[in-house]
Write a protein that holds these residues in place. Structure first.
Motif, PDB file in Angstrom:
ATOM      1  N   HIS A   1      -3.229   6.599 -11.841  1.00 21.89           N
ATOM      2  CA  HIS A   1      -2.475   5.738 -12.754  1.00 21.89           C
ATOM      3  C   HIS A   1      -3.026   4.302 -12.732  1.00 21.89           C
ATOM      4  CE1 HIS A   1       0.210   9.085 -13.111  1.00 21.89           C
ATOM      5  NE2 HIS A   1       0.652   8.977 -11.878  1.00 21.89           N
ATOM      6  N   GLY A   2      -4.346   4.198 -12.645  1.00 27.61           N
ATOM      7  CA  GLY A   2      -4.981   2.887 -12.696  1.00 27.61           C
ATOM      8  C   GLY A   2      -5.052   2.160 -11.370  1.00 27.61           C
ATOM      9  N   ILE A   3      -4.489   2.739 -10.308  1.00 28.91           N
ATOM     10  CA  ILE A   3      -4.498   2.101  -8.984  1.00 28.91           C
ATOM     11  C   ILE A   3      -5.518   2.824  -8.100  1.00 28.91           C
ATOM     12  CG2 ILE A   3      -3.143   1.518  -6.950  1.00 28.91           C
ATOM     13  CD1 ILE A   3      -2.333  -0.036  -9.395  1.00 28.91           C
ATOM     14  N   THR A   4      -6.382   2.073  -7.437  1.00 27.53           N
ATOM     15  CA  THR A   4      -7.491   2.639  -6.678  1.00 27.53           C
ATOM     16  C   THR A   4      -7.050   3.158  -5.306  1.00 27.53           C
ATOM     17  OG1 THR A   4      -8.976   1.073  -7.762  1.00 27.53           O
ATOM     18  CG2 THR A   4      -9.813   2.163  -5.791  1.00 27.53           C
ATOM     19  N   VAL A   5      -7.636   4.291  -4.911  1.00 26.16           N
ATOM     20  CA  VAL A   5      -7.485   4.785  -3.538  1.00 26.16           C
ATOM     21  C   VAL A   5      -8.503   4.017  -2.701  1.00 26.16           C
ATOM     22  CG1 VAL A   5      -7.576   6.775  -2.004  1.00 26.16           C
ATOM     23  CG2 VAL A   5      -6.771   7.059  -4.362  1.00 26.16           C
ATOM     24  N   LEU A   6      -8.034   3.113  -1.864  1.00 26.73           N
ATOM     25  CA  LEU A   6      -8.897   2.160  -1.175  1.00 26.73           C
ATOM     26  C   LEU A   6      -9.585   2.751   0.047  1.00 26.73           C
ATOM     27  CD1 LEU A   6      -6.496  -0.920  -1.340  1.00 26.73           C
ATOM     28  CD2 LEU A   6      -8.412  -0.387  -2.853  1.00 26.73           C
ATOM     29  N   GLY A   7      -9.032   3.804   0.643  1.00 27.18           N
ATOM     30  CA  GLY A   7      -9.636   4.380   1.831  1.00 27.18           C
ATOM     31  C   GLY A   7      -8.752   5.445   2.425  1.00 27.18           C
ATOM     32  N   THR A   8      -9.091   5.855   3.657  1.00 25.92           N
ATOM     33  CA  THR A   8      -8.345   6.907   4.340  1.00 25.92           C
ATOM     34  C   THR A   8      -7.309   6.299   5.278  1.00 25.92           C
ATOM     35  OG1 THR A   8      -9.880   7.024   6.204  1.00 25.92           O
ATOM     36  CG2 THR A   8     -10.392   8.373   4.281  1.00 25.92           C
ATOM     37  N   THR A   9      -6.422   7.157   5.773  1.00 26.43           N
ATOM     38  CA  THR A   9      -5.373   6.691   6.688  1.00 26.43           C
ATOM     39  C   THR A   9      -5.966   6.153   7.992  1.00 26.43           C
ATOM     40  OG1 THR A   9      -5.130   9.005   7.383  1.00 26.43           O
ATOM     41  CG2 THR A   9      -3.550   8.182   5.778  1.00 26.43           C
TER      42      THR A   9
ATOM     43  N   ASN B   1       2.514  13.875  14.400  1.00 33.64           N
ATOM     44  CA  ASN B   1       1.407  13.095  14.937  1.00 33.64           C
ATOM     45  C   ASN B   1       0.823  12.169  13.887  1.00 33.64           C
ATOM     46  OD1 ASN B   1       1.605  14.297  17.439  1.00 33.64           O
ATOM     47  ND2 ASN B   1       0.147  15.927  16.971  1.00 33.64           N
ATOM     48  N   ALA B   2       0.658  12.676  12.647  1.00 32.96           N
ATOM     49  CA  ALA B   2       0.116  11.858  11.567  1.00 32.96           C
ATOM     50  C   ALA B   2       1.044  10.690  11.258  1.00 32.96           C
ATOM     51  CB  ALA B   2      -0.094  12.712  10.320  1.00 32.96           C
TER      52      ALA B   2
ATOM     53  N   LEU C   1       0.844  -1.186   0.000  1.00 32.59           N
ATOM     54  CA  LEU C   1       0.000   0.000   0.000  1.00 32.59           C
ATOM     55  C   LEU C   1       0.884   1.241   0.000  1.00 32.59           C
ATOM     56  CD1 LEU C   1      -2.931  -0.459   2.578  1.00 32.59           C
ATOM     57  CD2 LEU C   1      -3.116  -0.240   0.108  1.00 32.59           C
ATOM     58  N   ILE C   2       0.490   2.246  -0.771  1.00 31.84           N
ATOM     59  CA  ILE C   2       1.166   3.540  -0.722  1.00 31.84           C
ATOM     60  C   ILE C   2       0.272   4.498   0.049  1.00 31.84           C
ATOM     61  CG2 ILE C   2       2.010   5.519  -2.032  1.00 31.84           C
ATOM     62  CD1 ILE C   2       2.737   3.663  -4.293  1.00 31.84           C
ATOM     63  N   VAL C   3       0.801   5.071   1.115  1.00 35.78           N
ATOM     64  CA  VAL C   3       0.055   6.052   1.903  1.00 35.78           C
ATOM     65  C   VAL C   3       0.366   7.431   1.343  1.00 35.78           C
ATOM     66  CG1 VAL C   3      -0.340   7.032   4.177  1.00 35.78           C
ATOM     67  CG2 VAL C   3       0.139   4.599   3.952  1.00 35.78           C
ATOM     68  N   GLY C   4      -0.637   8.047   0.726  1.00 37.23           N
ATOM     69  CA  GLY C   4      -0.444   9.353   0.109  1.00 37.23           C
ATOM     70  C   GLY C   4      -0.696   9.293  -1.379  1.00 37.23           C
ATOM     71  N   ALA C   5      -1.893   9.693  -1.795  1.00 37.22           N
ATOM     72  CA  ALA C   5      -2.242   9.678  -3.226  1.00 37.22           C
ATOM     73  C   ALA C   5      -2.062  11.078  -3.793  1.00 37.22           C
ATOM     74  CB  ALA C   5      -3.674   9.184  -3.404  1.00 37.22           C
ATOM     75  N   GLY C   6      -0.906  11.649  -3.547  1.00 35.18           N
ATOM     76  CA  GLY C   6      -0.587  12.986  -4.054  1.00 35.18           C
ATOM     77  C   GLY C   6       0.557  12.929  -5.046  1.00 35.18           C
TER      78      GLY C   6
ATOM     79  N   ASP D   1      -5.187   7.561   1.542  1.00 31.44           N
ATOM     80  CA  ASP D   1      -4.962   8.996   1.646  1.00 31.44           C
ATOM     81  C   ASP D   1      -5.798   9.563   2.781  1.00 31.44           C
ATOM     82  OD1 ASP D   1      -3.586  11.171  -0.320  1.00 31.44           O
ATOM     83  OD2 ASP D   1      -5.346  12.037   0.653  1.00 31.44           O
ATOM     84  N   ASP D   2      -5.322  10.681   3.354  1.00 31.64           N
ATOM     85  CA  ASP D   2      -6.075  11.279   4.451  1.00 31.64           C
ATOM     86  C   ASP D   2      -7.276  12.090   3.973  1.00 31.64           C
ATOM     87  OD1 ASP D   2      -4.694  13.320   3.309  1.00 31.64           O
ATOM     88  OD2 ASP D   2      -3.646  13.975   5.112  1.00 31.64           O
ATOM     89  N   ASP D   3      -7.396  12.290   2.663  1.00 29.20           N
ATOM     90  CA  ASP D   3      -8.537  13.004   2.084  1.00 29.20           C
ATOM     91  C   ASP D   3      -9.626  12.003   1.707  1.00 29.20           C
ATOM     92  OD1 ASP D   3     -10.348  14.549   0.764  1.00 29.20           O
ATOM     93  OD2 ASP D   3      -8.963  15.327  -0.745  1.00 29.20           O
ATOM     94  N   PRO D   4     -10.772  11.989   2.433  1.00 29.30           N
ATOM     95  CA  PRO D   4     -11.823  11.004   2.151  1.00 29.30           C
ATOM     96  C   PRO D   4     -12.435  11.160   0.763  1.00 29.30           C
ATOM     97  CG  PRO D   4     -12.582  12.646   3.750  1.00 29.30           C
ATOM     98  CD  PRO D   4     -11.117  12.868   3.569  1.00 29.30           C
ATOM     99  N   GLN D   5     -12.330  12.346   0.159  1.00 30.52           N
ATOM    100  CA  GLN D   5     -12.910  12.557  -1.167  1.00 30.52           C
ATOM    101  C   GLN D   5     -12.165  11.792  -2.258  1.00 30.52           C
ATOM    102  OE1 GLN D   5     -13.277  16.749  -1.922  1.00 30.52           O
ATOM    103  NE2 GLN D   5     -14.776  17.077  -0.286  1.00 30.52           N
ATOM    104  N   LYS D   6     -10.936  11.360  -1.958  1.00 32.53           N
ATOM    105  CA  LYS D   6     -10.177  10.595  -2.953  1.00 32.53           C
ATOM    106  C   LYS D   6     -10.520   9.107  -2.944  1.00 32.53           C
ATOM    107  CE  LYS D   6      -6.095  13.612  -3.039  1.00 32.53           C
ATOM    108  NZ  LYS D   6      -4.629  13.687  -2.829  1.00 32.53           N
ATOM    109  N   THR D   7     -11.210   8.651  -1.904  1.00 32.38           N
ATOM    110  CA  THR D   7     -11.548   7.224  -1.800  1.00 32.38           C
ATOM    111  C   THR D   7     -12.369   6.784  -3.008  1.00 32.38           C
ATOM    112  OG1 THR D   7     -11.545   7.319   0.618  1.00 32.38           O
ATOM    113  CG2 THR D   7     -12.700   5.472  -0.394  1.00 32.38           C
ATOM    114  N   GLY D   8     -11.965   5.679  -3.618  1.00 33.28           N
ATOM    115  CA  GLY D   8     -12.635   5.151  -4.797  1.00 33.28           C
ATOM    116  C   GLY D   8     -12.103   5.677  -6.107  1.00 33.28           C
ATOM    117  N   MET D   9     -11.337   6.765  -6.059  1.00 36.98           N
ATOM    118  CA  MET D   9     -10.752   7.316  -7.280  1.00 36.98           C
ATOM    119  C   MET D   9      -9.481   6.532  -7.632  1.00 36.98           C
ATOM    120  SD  MET D   9     -11.330  11.402  -6.605  1.00 36.98           S
ATOM    121  CE  MET D   9     -11.070  11.823  -8.335  1.00 36.98           C
TER     122      MET D   9
END
Length: 635
Positions: free
Chosen positions: A192-200, A225-226, A151-156, A181-189
């Motif tokens: 490069h063809g790899i899905t953002v599966l959820g938030t941190t 802290n993050a 898993l890659i943490v950070g879809a930026g 990613d910590d941005d919930p709006q990216k979930t499901g997007m």
């Protein structure tokens, strides 16, 4: 567009060239057909054949000599598209002129040239695009399904670059399953063809659901802290975790974004990257003769590295430690082969030696980092603190003033604030002398005060690492002791910045962030080593050492704080001190030190630094040692 006469073809590039020749011919044919609605008059067939022949002879030559086939199309970018457009345009113009010349400049349908240019540009770019799409959607995903499920943490931006680098590797150790990613709006997007599966916050659940083996943290600017929360989730799920290198190192080209590293304690503290006023620093360092004392120490050596970036006319490295001085001189000689370096073995307590240094090298800027700094060691050896930290600083400052140095920056410590130990009191005394001298001198004297530095020689981090490597226990003085921390590069960069802000006599305080409990630091280091605190490695509390406080301060009573042009540097309101009074007090200290009279040293220090509150009142060096280390005298 650059033309080259050197052409070296691999088999693959020969195939690409052959394809381009075919596309050149197709572009001209379709341009002609489109111009006449796919019905070319018989009278114009000779014109068509002549134009096709010229295109097939001229355009491939232009393509060859343009250097187009030296580009690596697996890394194609917008700039490569611009290069293609330049080459296509040049080849169309040249072939057009040749064709017109052969026809003795008789009229030729101009629309054919325009259509030919447009079609050739589209075909050449499409051929590159189709190959890249096929490679990134078919070849690379198929190649990277054998590595560890990751898993890659950070879809930026950092996560995007990391995924591209991993896909480009022939035998990558990572099979990227998804992003978090910590941005919930990216979930499901998809990125490069790899899905953002959820938030941190869902990291632990996602690790279990997708059978994740590795986690890569691609958030170079994550807060402490993050980062700690992400690491704790990984530790709880017992998966390996790594992070990207510092973004500054990536930008400067020192390392690649694919050079993933283990998470270290600096990442967990979450220190923000430093934004320096490069122009202001360059203005007072470039082309100047710079002297750094304590140049072989942790802070001094990093100051040397930072100064070297600004092209000084000469860099003088002064230290009394031979081997470390040799090492930093060797390092800088390799990284900056054209820079004039002068390694000088000297002790700042030797007036004659300092005269030689200033007369020979005529420094214009001085960074004074030479000092004895270990609190317990100085408690055992108070005379050396006086002679080195106070008398040595005084001698150096006086020489700098006498020889017309422009800028003098002294490194101080938070332990100089309301000191309870001799080291802190000695540094406060040096601060007072430098502030007093600044009022009488043309030299711009400034002092920079900061706390503990992560990873510096003799600091707590290397000690903890040694104890963990030995199987423990890890020793912490007190469960409630807290300290301010910053990294060595951060401290050194801010020292350089402070040097060009001051007008003389100021004490600058660096933004140390939030204080950290030492026991928390110990637990984090044990966890980062793959072990469990208090289970695999025991933490033992040994009690505060001589001269230590539970917490450090950054301000003396009466010192008001004002902002500066840099948000991480504050300046203390200047307090006026009489130079004659300070000199007399320092002279008294030096006499006491020369006689090794510890009681007199302590009394004189308290007179010079009224806020000094020692934890004991020793009568002599021997009695001091008997109180602090009675085990030494046990028969």
């Amino acid at each position: 567009m650059k033309f080259s006469t050197t052409i070296s073809f691999s088999r693959r590039r020969l195939l690409v060239f052959g394809l381009d020749v075919v596309l050149i011919g197709l572009a001209f044919v379709f341009a002609f057909l489109l111009r006449f609605d796919f019905t070319v008059p018989a009278a114009l067939l000779p014109l068509f054949r002549q134009g096709l022949l010229v295109s097939l002879m001229i355009k491939p030559l232009v393509f060859l000599f343009s250097g187009l086939y030296r580009n690596l199309w697996r890394y194609a970018s917008l700039q490569d598209g611009v290069e293609i457009a330049k080459v296509v345009t040049a080849s169309t113009v040249i072939s057009g002129f040749v064709l017109m010349y052969l026809r003795h400049f008789a009229p030729y349908p101009r629309s054919i040239f325009i259509l030919d240019w447009f079609l050739l540009l589209a075909l050449i770019m499409s051929s590159r695009l189709v190959w890249r799409v096929y490679r990134e959607t078919v070849i690379m995903p198929r190649r990277n399904t054998v590595g560890q499920r990751t898993l890659i943490v950070g879809a930026g931006e950092a996560g995007s670059l990391l995924l591209k680098e991993i896909r480009r590797q022939q035998d990558s150790a990572f099979n990227i399953v998804g992003f978090v990613d910590d941005d919930p709006q990216k979930t499901g997007m998809k990125l490069h063809g790899i899905t953002v599966l959820g938030t941190t916050k869902e990291l632990a659940r996602l690790i279990g659901s997708y059978s994740i083996e590795d986690v890569i943290i691609a958030i170079p600017t994550a807060a402490g802290n993050a980062m700690r929360d992400i690491v704790k989730s990984c530790e709880h799920c017992k998966v390996r975790f790594k992070t990207l290198p510092a973004i500054s190192d990536i930008i400067e080209g020192k390392i690649s974004i694919s050079q993933i590293k283990d998470v270290d304690i600096c990442d967990l503290l979450g220190r923000d990257p430093i934004e320096l006023d490069q122009a202001a620093i360059r203005n007072y360092l470039e082309g100047k003769r710079v002297l750094v004392t304590g140049a072989a120490g942790s802070i001094g050596s990093e100051i040397c590295r930072q100064v070297a970036r600004f092209n000084p006319a000469k860099l003088v490295l002064l230290d009394s430690a031979e081997t470390p001085l040799y090492q930093i001189e060797k390092e800088l000689s390799e990284t900056h082969p054209d820079m004039r370096l002068a390694p000088v073995l000297a002790d700042i307590r030797q007036a004659g030696r300092l005269d030689y240094v200033f007369e020979t090298f005529l420094p214009e800027v001085v960074f004074h980092a030479a000092a004895y700094k270990h609190v317990p060691m100085i408690e055992y050896n108070p005379v050396e603190a006086v002679t080195n930290n106070i008398m040595g600083s005084r001698l150096l400052a006086e020489k700098a003033s006498a020889f017309g140095v422009q800028n003098f920056v002294m490194i101080s410590t938070d332990k100089a604030v309301n000191p309870t130990n001799i080291m802190g009191a000695s540094k406060r005394a040096a601060e007072l002398f430098v502030q007093a001298l600044a009022r009488e001198s043309q030299t711009n004297f400034t002092t920079v005060r900061f706390g503990n530095v992560l990873g510096s020689n003799g600091s707590v981090i290397p000690l903890f690492k040694e104890q963990i490597a030995a199987g423990g226990p890890v020793t912490v003085t007190h469960p409630d002791v807290i300290r301010y921390f910053m990294t060595i590069p951060e401290a050194s960069q801010l020292v350089l910045q402070a040097g060009c802000i001051g007008n003389g006599g100021e004490i600058f305080v660096l933004d140390m962030g939030e204080p950290v409990k030492i026991v928390d630091l110990a637990e984090e280091l044990i966890s980062l080593s793959g072990l469990t605190p208090h289970e695999d490695i025991e933490i033992v509390f040994t009690g505060l050492r001589p001269g230590e406080k539970l917490y450090e301060e950054l301000l003396v009573a009466g010192e008001g704080v004002k902002p500066t042009v840099h948000h991480k540097i504050k300046v203390l309101e200047s307090v006026e001190y009489d130079l004659g009074t300070i000199v007399a007090a320092v002279d008294k200290l030096v006499i006491a030190a020369a006689s090794a009279d510890t009681r007199e040293v302590m009394d004189s220090l308290q007179q010079l630094v009224p806020e000094f509150s020692p934890q004991y009142s020793p009568d002599s060096v021997t009695q001091t040692l008997r109180k602090l280390r009675p085990d030494i005298f046990v028969k």
